[in-house]
Design a protein around this motif. Structure first.
Motif, PDB file in Angstrom:
ATOM      1  N   GLU A 174       0.851  -1.184   0.000  1.00 30.26           N
ATOM      2  CA  GLU A 174       0.000   0.000   0.000  1.00 30.26           C
ATOM      3  C   GLU A 174       0.893   1.242   0.000  1.00 30.26           C
ATOM      4  O   GLU A 174       2.030   1.196   0.468  1.00 30.26           O
ATOM      5  N   TYR A 175       0.315   2.306  -0.541  1.00 28.39           N
ATOM      6  CA  TYR A 175       1.077   3.543  -0.648  1.00 28.39           C
ATOM      7  C   TYR A 175       0.780   4.452   0.529  1.00 28.39           C
ATOM      8  O   TYR A 175      -0.368   4.644   0.916  1.00 28.39           O
ATOM      9  N   GLU A 176       1.801   5.007   1.089  1.00 30.56           N
ATOM     10  CA  GLU A 176       1.705   6.039   2.113  1.00 30.56           C
ATOM     11  C   GLU A 176       2.516   7.233   1.633  1.00 30.56           C
ATOM     12  O   GLU A 176       3.352   7.082   0.747  1.00 30.56           O
TER      13      GLU A 176
ATOM     14  N   ARG B  55       4.771   0.365   1.075  1.00 30.79           N
ATOM     15  CA  ARG B  55       5.148  -0.569   2.120  1.00 30.79           C
ATOM     16  C   ARG B  55       4.268  -1.806   1.994  1.00 30.79           C
ATOM     17  O   ARG B  55       3.165  -1.761   1.443  1.00 30.79           O
ATOM     18  N   TYR B  56       4.772  -2.932   2.506  1.00 31.43           N
ATOM     19  CA  TYR B  56       3.991  -4.158   2.503  1.00 31.43           C
ATOM     20  C   TYR B  56       2.906  -4.070   3.566  1.00 31.43           C
ATOM     21  O   TYR B  56       3.135  -3.549   4.659  1.00 31.43           O
ATOM     22  N   VAL B  57       1.718  -4.578   3.258  1.00 32.00           N
ATOM     23  CA  VAL B  57       0.623  -4.602   4.212  1.00 32.00           C
ATOM     24  C   VAL B  57       0.971  -5.592   5.317  1.00 32.00           C
ATOM     25  O   VAL B  57       1.409  -6.708   5.051  1.00 32.00           O
ATOM     26  N   ALA B  58       0.800  -5.178   6.557  1.00 34.14           N
ATOM     27  CA  ALA B  58       1.065  -6.060   7.700  1.00 34.14           C
ATOM     28  C   ALA B  58      -0.235  -6.734   8.106  1.00 34.14           C
ATOM     29  O   ALA B  58      -1.300  -6.128   8.079  1.00 34.14           O
TER      30      ALA B  58
END
Length: 97
Positions: free
Chosen positions: A86-88, A93-96
């Motif tokens: 997902e974009y921040e 970053r990878y979704v946790a």
């Protein structure tokens, strides 16, 4: 076929499954909880090549289960297994899960 999502795992249809067969059907393990996305019913094979996981569902469906998510039937076919990103504002970053 369309993409199938369960938590942080996404399955995308592919034409062909490559790689070395793995002796388990765990698609992803939780980093903190130890929970697993795994095939618990049906006939399937998991293989790995160049850092990618491939799932081949041999039976009509295979059941993808996880302790915190609803079980999902995966139709027969070939799939590549990815961890969703997902974009921040700081970047991807990878979704946790």
């Amino acid at each position: 076929m369309k993409a199938i999502r369960q938590g942080d795992v996404i399955l995308l249809p592919v034409q062909q499954v490559d790689g070395q067969k793995l002796p388990h059907l765990t698609l992803a393990e939780g980093e903190v909880t130890g929970h697993k996305h795994r095939i618990s019913q049906g006939e399937a094979e998991l293989s790995q090549k160049d850092g990618n996981l491939y799932l081949r569902v041999v039976s009509e469906t295979a059941l993808l289960t996880h302790e915190e998510h609803q079980a999902i039937p995966i139709p027969q076919g070939n799939w590549i297994v990815k961890i969703q990103r997902e974009y921040e504002p700081e970047g991807w970053r990878y979704v946790a899960d």
